[in-house]
Design a protein around this motif. Structure first.
Motif, PDB file in Angstrom:
ATOM      1  N   PRO A   1       0.800  -1.233   0.000  1.00 57.12           N
ATOM      2  CA  PRO A   1       0.000   0.000   0.000  1.00 57.12           C
ATOM      3  C   PRO A   1       0.829   1.278   0.000  1.00 57.12           C
ATOM      4  O   PRO A   1       0.468   2.242  -0.678  1.00 57.12           O
ATOM      5  CB  PRO A   1      -0.845  -0.116   1.270  1.00 57.12           C
ATOM      6  N   ALA A   2       1.933   1.308   0.726  1.00 56.37           N
ATOM      7  CA  ALA A   2       2.750   2.528   0.784  1.00 56.37           C
ATOM      8  C   ALA A   2       3.363   2.850  -0.576  1.00 56.37           C
ATOM      9  O   ALA A   2       3.418   4.018  -0.976  1.00 56.37           O
ATOM     10  CB  ALA A   2       3.835   2.385   1.844  1.00 56.37           C
ATOM     11  N   LYS A   3       3.812   1.836  -1.279  1.00 59.52           N
ATOM     12  CA  LYS A   3       4.396   2.070  -2.607  1.00 59.52           C
ATOM     13  C   LYS A   3       3.321   2.499  -3.603  1.00 59.52           C
ATOM     14  O   LYS A   3       3.514   3.435  -4.378  1.00 59.52           O
ATOM     15  CB  LYS A   3       5.111   0.814  -3.097  1.00 59.52           C
ATOM     16  N   VAL A   4       2.182   1.818  -3.589  1.00 57.03           N
ATOM     17  CA  VAL A   4       1.108   2.140  -4.532  1.00 57.03           C
ATOM     18  C   VAL A   4       0.551   3.535  -4.251  1.00 57.03           C
ATOM     19  O   VAL A   4       0.241   4.283  -5.181  1.00 57.03           O
ATOM     20  CB  VAL A   4      -0.002   1.064  -4.494  1.00 57.03           C
ATOM     21  N   ALA A   5       0.458   3.918  -2.991  1.00 58.92           N
ATOM     22  CA  ALA A   5      -0.059   5.239  -2.631  1.00 58.92           C
ATOM     23  C   ALA A   5       0.802   6.369  -3.197  1.00 58.92           C
ATOM     24  O   ALA A   5       0.309   7.473  -3.420  1.00 58.92           O
ATOM     25  CB  ALA A   5      -0.157   5.369  -1.113  1.00 58.92           C
ATOM     26  N   ALA A   6       2.068   6.095  -3.445  1.00 57.13           N
ATOM     27  CA  ALA A   6       2.991   7.111  -3.960  1.00 57.13           C
ATOM     28  C   ALA A   6       2.967   7.214  -5.485  1.00 57.13           C
ATOM     29  O   ALA A   6       3.651   8.069  -6.051  1.00 57.13           O
ATOM     30  CB  ALA A   6       4.413   6.803  -3.478  1.00 57.13           C
ATOM     31  N   TYR A   7       2.182   6.383  -6.157  1.00 55.22           N
ATOM     32  CA  TYR A   7       2.129   6.411  -7.617  1.00 55.22           C
ATOM     33  C   TYR A   7       1.583   7.745  -8.110  1.00 55.22           C
ATOM     34  O   TYR A   7       0.683   8.333  -7.505  1.00 55.22           O
ATOM     35  CB  TYR A   7       1.232   5.301  -8.157  1.00 55.22           C
ATOM     36  N   GLY A   8       2.127   8.175  -9.243  1.00 55.42           N
ATOM     37  CA  GLY A   8       1.672   9.398  -9.899  1.00 55.42           C
ATOM     38  C   GLY A   8       1.311   9.126 -11.344  1.00 55.42           C
ATOM     39  O   GLY A   8       1.130   7.974 -11.751  1.00 55.42           O
ATOM     40  N   GLU A   9       1.248  10.180 -12.127  1.00 51.26           N
ATOM     41  CA  GLU A   9       0.846  10.063 -13.533  1.00 51.26           C
ATOM     42  C   GLU A   9       1.780   9.167 -14.339  1.00 51.26           C
ATOM     43  O   GLU A   9       1.326   8.434 -15.219  1.00 51.26           O
ATOM     44  CB  GLU A   9       0.751  11.445 -14.185  1.00 51.26           C
ATOM     45  N   ALA A  10       3.077   9.214 -14.070  1.00 51.74           N
ATOM     46  CA  ALA A  10       4.021   8.348 -14.805  1.00 51.74           C
ATOM     47  C   ALA A  10       3.718   6.878 -14.527  1.00 51.74           C
ATOM     48  O   ALA A  10       3.817   6.030 -15.426  1.00 51.74           O
ATOM     49  CB  ALA A  10       5.464   8.677 -14.422  1.00 51.74           C
ATOM     50  N   ASP A  11       3.343   6.571 -13.296  1.00 47.41           N
ATOM     51  CA  ASP A  11       2.994   5.192 -12.956  1.00 47.41           C
ATOM     52  C   ASP A  11       1.695   4.771 -13.638  1.00 47.41           C
ATOM     53  O   ASP A  11       1.574   3.634 -14.113  1.00 47.41           O
ATOM     54  CB  ASP A  11       2.869   5.034 -11.439  1.00 47.41           C
ATOM     55  N   ILE A  12       0.737   5.675 -13.687  1.00 44.89           N
ATOM     56  CA  ILE A  12      -0.517   5.364 -14.376  1.00 44.89           C
ATOM     57  C   ILE A  12      -0.241   5.086 -15.849  1.00 44.89           C
ATOM     58  O   ILE A  12      -0.759   4.112 -16.417  1.00 44.89           O
ATOM     59  CB  ILE A  12      -1.554   6.484 -14.190  1.00 44.89           C
ATOM     60  N   ALA A  13       0.600   5.891 -16.471  1.00 46.30           N
ATOM     61  CA  ALA A  13       0.965   5.672 -17.873  1.00 46.30           C
ATOM     62  C   ALA A  13       1.668   4.321 -18.042  1.00 46.30           C
ATOM     63  O   ALA A  13       1.391   3.585 -18.994  1.00 46.30           O
ATOM     64  CB  ALA A  13       1.851   6.804 -18.368  1.00 46.30           C
ATOM     65  N   ARG A  14       2.570   3.997 -17.127  1.00 44.79           N
ATOM     66  CA  ARG A  14       3.275   2.707 -17.158  1.00 44.79           C
ATOM     67  C   ARG A  14       2.285   1.558 -17.056  1.00 44.79           C
ATOM     68  O   ARG A  14       2.349   0.585 -17.816  1.00 44.79           O
ATOM     69  CB  ARG A  14       4.287   2.635 -16.008  1.00 44.79           C
ATOM     70  N   LEU A  15       1.344   1.666 -16.135  1.00 48.61           N
ATOM     71  CA  LEU A  15       0.355   0.612 -15.947  1.00 48.61           C
ATOM     72  C   LEU A  15      -0.580   0.494 -17.147  1.00 48.61           C
ATOM     73  O   LEU A  15      -0.913  -0.623 -17.572  1.00 48.61           O
ATOM     74  CB  LEU A  15      -0.439   0.867 -14.661  1.00 48.61           C
ATOM     75  N   MET A  16      -0.979   1.604 -17.719  1.00 51.67           N
ATOM     76  CA  MET A  16      -1.863   1.578 -18.887  1.00 51.67           C
ATOM     77  C   MET A  16      -1.177   0.952 -20.101  1.00 51.67           C
ATOM     78  O   MET A  16      -1.841   0.432 -21.001  1.00 51.67           O
ATOM     79  CB  MET A  16      -2.365   2.982 -19.230  1.00 51.67           C
ATOM     80  N   ALA A  17       0.139   0.973 -20.126  1.00 50.96           N
ATOM     81  CA  ALA A  17       0.896   0.391 -21.241  1.00 50.96           C
ATOM     82  C   ALA A  17       1.264  -1.074 -20.997  1.00 50.96           C
ATOM     83  O   ALA A  17       1.798  -1.733 -21.894  1.00 50.96           O
ATOM     84  CB  ALA A  17       2.172   1.209 -21.477  1.00 50.96           C
ATOM     85  N   ASP A  18       0.987  -1.591 -19.831  1.00 55.00           N
ATOM     86  CA  ASP A  18       1.369  -2.959 -19.464  1.00 55.00           C
ATOM     87  C   ASP A  18       0.300  -3.953 -19.932  1.00 55.00           C
ATOM     88  O   ASP A  18      -0.762  -4.081 -19.333  1.00 55.00           O
ATOM     89  CB  ASP A  18       1.542  -3.041 -17.941  1.00 55.00           C
ATOM     90  N   ALA A  19       0.597  -4.680 -20.995  1.00 59.84           N
ATOM     91  CA  ALA A  19      -0.359  -5.635 -21.573  1.00 59.84           C
ATOM     92  C   ALA A  19      -0.607  -6.834 -20.668  1.00 59.84           C
ATOM     93  O   ALA A  19      -1.562  -7.574 -20.883  1.00 59.84           O
ATOM     94  CB  ALA A  19       0.133  -6.103 -22.938  1.00 59.84           C
ATOM     95  N   GLY A  20       0.198  -7.015 -19.643  1.00 62.26           N
ATOM     96  CA  GLY A  20       0.034  -8.155 -18.751  1.00 62.26           C
ATOM     97  C   GLY A  20      -1.030  -7.964 -17.683  1.00 62.26           C
ATOM     98  O   GLY A  20      -1.371  -8.917 -16.984  1.00 62.26           O
ATOM     99  N   ILE A  21      -1.540  -6.742 -17.566  1.00 62.85           N
ATOM    100  CA  ILE A  21      -2.521  -6.470 -16.515  1.00 62.85           C
ATOM    101  C   ILE A  21      -3.860  -6.064 -17.120  1.00 62.85           C
ATOM    102  O   ILE A  21      -3.982  -5.920 -18.339  1.00 62.85           O
ATOM    103  CB  ILE A  21      -2.031  -5.377 -15.535  1.00 62.85           C
ATOM    104  N   ILE A  22      -4.838  -5.847 -16.278  1.00 63.74           N
ATOM    105  CA  ILE A  22      -6.136  -5.330 -16.703  1.00 63.74           C
ATOM    106  C   ILE A  22      -5.987  -3.817 -16.786  1.00 63.74           C
ATOM    107  O   ILE A  22      -5.798  -3.142 -15.768  1.00 63.74           O
ATOM    108  CB  ILE A  22      -7.236  -5.751 -15.713  1.00 63.74           C
TER     109      ILE A  22
END
Length: 186
Positions: free
Chosen positions: A66-87
């Motif tokens: 939770p502490a790491k995920v809570a620190a996510y910002g726009e760059a992390d959202i972009a990284r996650l949106m580009a990750d074909a391995g996840i939903i």
């Protein structure tokens, strides 16, 4: 009514989850956060998709710390949106991040998510839904209900004749302490 107990035995994804996790009492903060996130990702999809993507989701979300995920910002959202391995659903990704932030605040107040849940037990399913909606985002009835059933706070994860039910029963899940009759009124 169909039961998870009917489809899970022998299945490569459903089987291990059903036999080793589903309905078992859970108190570990990271594991609770992961389970809540998985239920969010499942909304509108099949549980099989979530189970297949679970390792990639855990990797992409830093083990659901939770502490790491809570620190996510726009760059992390972009990284996650580009990750074909996840939903890759932006609303769900943003909900997971926001819920990590809210979980940290809740933990300051109650000590942990497990302690917060225990402090409000027992509630009817509608009461739980109202409570979760007051503290977290993306908390529909199915997400809250399945989350609480998966961690032993609501009955219904297993039929009484399921071998896993017999393994859970001695663990004294919270819903057994109150009695299934309480939840039947909900």
């Amino acid at each position: 009514m169909s039961w998870y107990c009917d489809i899970a035995p022998g299945h490569p994804f459903h089987g291990p989850y059903h036999d080793q996790e589903y309905g078992f009492p859970l108190t570990d903060q990271r594991a609770l956060f992961e389970r809540l996130c998985l239920e969010i990702f499942q909304a509108g999809l099949s549980w099989l998709i979530v189970l297949k993507k679970r390792p990639s989701l855990a990797l992409a979300f830093d083990g659901f710390d939770p502490a790491k995920v809570a620190a996510y910002g726009e760059a992390d959202i972009a990284r996650l949106m580009a990750d074909a391995g996840i939903i890759r659903n932006r609303r769900k990704i943003e909900a997971v991040i926001e819920n990590a932030r809210r979980l940290l605040r809740l933990s300051e107040e109650f000590g942990s998510l497990a302690a917060w849940i225990a402090a409000h037990h027992p509630l009817t399913k509608p009461g739980w839904i109202k409570l979760f909606k007051s503290r977290f985002v993306f908390m529909g009835g199915e997400v809250v209900g399945e989350f609480l059933m998966s961690i032993g706070y609501l009955p219904g994860a297993h039929r009484a004749d399921c071998p896993v039910f017999a393994r859970i029963h001695p663990l004294d899940p919270p819903w057994m302490r109150v009695g299934a009759e309480f939840y039947a009124k909900a």
